[in-house]
Design a protein around this motif. Structure first.
Motif, PDB file in Angstrom:
ATOM      1  N   ASN A  36      29.071 114.194  59.247  1.00  0.00           N
ATOM      2  CA  ASN A  36      28.049 113.281  59.597  1.00  0.00           C
ATOM      3  C   ASN A  36      26.766 114.167  59.356  1.00  0.00           C
ATOM      4  OD1 ASN A  36      29.580 111.095  60.274  1.00  0.00           O
ATOM      5  ND2 ASN A  36      29.207 111.398  62.553  1.00  0.00           N
ATOM      6  N   GLY A  37      26.824 114.773  58.155  1.00  0.00           N
ATOM      7  CA  GLY A  37      25.542 115.533  57.599  1.00  0.00           C
ATOM      8  C   GLY A  37      25.288 116.702  58.301  1.00  0.00           C
ATOM      9  N   ARG A  38      26.310 117.081  58.970  1.00  0.00           N
ATOM     10  CA  ARG A  38      26.034 118.568  59.665  1.00  0.00           C
ATOM     11  C   ARG A  38      27.023 119.573  58.894  1.00  0.00           C
ATOM     12  NH1 ARG A  38      27.936 118.039  65.362  1.00  0.00           N
ATOM     13  NH2 ARG A  38      29.413 116.555  64.401  1.00  0.00           N
ATOM     14  N   PRO A  39      26.377 120.660  58.504  1.00  0.00           N
ATOM     15  CA  PRO A  39      27.400 121.532  57.833  1.00  0.00           C
ATOM     16  C   PRO A  39      28.168 122.440  59.116  1.00  0.00           C
ATOM     17  CG  PRO A  39      25.111 122.214  57.541  1.00  0.00           C
ATOM     18  CD  PRO A  39      25.213 120.983  58.346  1.00  0.00           C
ATOM     19  N   VAL A 115      32.918 114.380  55.831  1.00  0.00           N
ATOM     20  CA  VAL A 115      33.448 113.270  56.688  1.00  0.00           C
ATOM     21  C   VAL A 115      31.954 112.558  57.351  1.00  0.00           C
ATOM     22  CG1 VAL A 115      34.570 113.035  58.800  1.00  0.00           C
ATOM     23  CG2 VAL A 115      35.101 114.956  57.551  1.00  0.00           C
ATOM     24  N   ARG A 116      32.287 111.203  56.967  1.00  0.00           N
ATOM     25  CA  ARG A 116      31.294 110.211  57.653  1.00  0.00           C
ATOM     26  C   ARG A 116      31.981 109.599  58.679  1.00  0.00           C
ATOM     27  NH1 ARG A 116      27.832 108.547  52.064  1.00  0.00           N
ATOM     28  NH2 ARG A 116      27.378 110.469  51.583  1.00  0.00           N
ATOM     29  N   SER A 117      31.689 109.594  60.008  1.00  0.00           N
ATOM     30  CA  SER A 117      32.261 108.793  60.835  1.00  0.00           C
ATOM     31  C   SER A 117      31.624 107.950  61.990  1.00  0.00           C
ATOM     32  CB  SER A 117      32.997 109.929  61.667  1.00  0.00           C
ATOM     33  OG  SER A 117      33.570 109.318  62.918  1.00  0.00           O
ATOM     34  N   VAL A 118      31.975 106.588  62.153  1.00  0.00           N
ATOM     35  CA  VAL A 118      31.279 105.921  63.071  1.00  0.00           C
ATOM     36  C   VAL A 118      32.442 105.408  64.203  1.00  0.00           C
ATOM     37  CG1 VAL A 118      29.975 103.857  63.553  1.00  0.00           C
ATOM     38  CG2 VAL A 118      29.796 105.152  61.343  1.00  0.00           C
TER      39      VAL A 118
END
Length: 131
Positions: A36-39, A115-118
Motif C-alpha cells: 500500500n505504497g509503504r516500502p 501489494v495493494r490491499s483493501v
C-alpha cells in the motif's frame, strides 16, 4: 512469466503463508516489496504477516477469485476466522468473523514486488453489531 505461471506461483505463495513457512517467503516476495505504497522490504513484510498470524491464530488465506494480466495478479481472499482483541481497529475479542480482502500484486522477476490491499472492515463491524 505466463498467466498460468503467475497463477501457480501465487498459489504456492498462499501455501507458504498458510504453513507460516517464513524461511521460504523470499522465494515469492521481492527484497524491496511495497505494501500500500509503504516500502516495507522483505523483513518488514514478513513481520507484518507474522503479526497478522499472532493476532489471528486460525488465519487461512483462501483465494476465491483470481484474475491475471501479467505482471499483475488480482485476488479476492476470503477469511473466516476468530481474531484476538482488535482487528483493523474493530474490537473483535475472539468472535468469529467473515470478511474479504481485495488485493492486487505486481510481480517482478517471478516475485511479488508491490501489494495493494483493501480489506472490507465494514463487513466485520456489521457482523459484530448484528450478533
Amino acid at each position: 512469466m505466463s498467466v498460468d505461471g503467475l497463477r501457480e506461483r501465487y498459489q504456492a505463495y498462499l501455501d507458504c503463508l498458510n504453513r507460516q513457512a517464513w524461511t521460504e517467503l523470499g522465494r515469492y516476495v521481492d527484497e524491496a516489496v511495497e505494501h500500500n505504497g509503504r516500502p516495507l522490504g522483505l523483513a518488514g513484510y514478513q513481520a507484518m504477516l507474522e503479526s497478522d498470524h499472532a493476532a489471528i491464530p486460525d488465519l487461512h488465506f483462501a483465494a476465491r477469485l483470481l484474475v491475471v494480466e501479467a505482471p499483475w495478479l488480482a485476488a479476492q481472499l476470503d477469511f473466516d476466522c476468530t481474531p484476538r482483541g482488535e482487528l483493523f481497529g474493530v474490537a473483535v475479542n475472539g468472535r468469529r468473523v467473515r470478511f474479504s480482502e481485495h488485493v492486487f500484486y505486481r510481480f517482478e522477476n517471478g516475485r511479488i514486488r508491490e501489494v495493494r490491499s483493501v480489506i472490507d472492515t465494514a463487513a466485520i463491524a456489521a457482523q459484530l453489531m448484528a450478533g
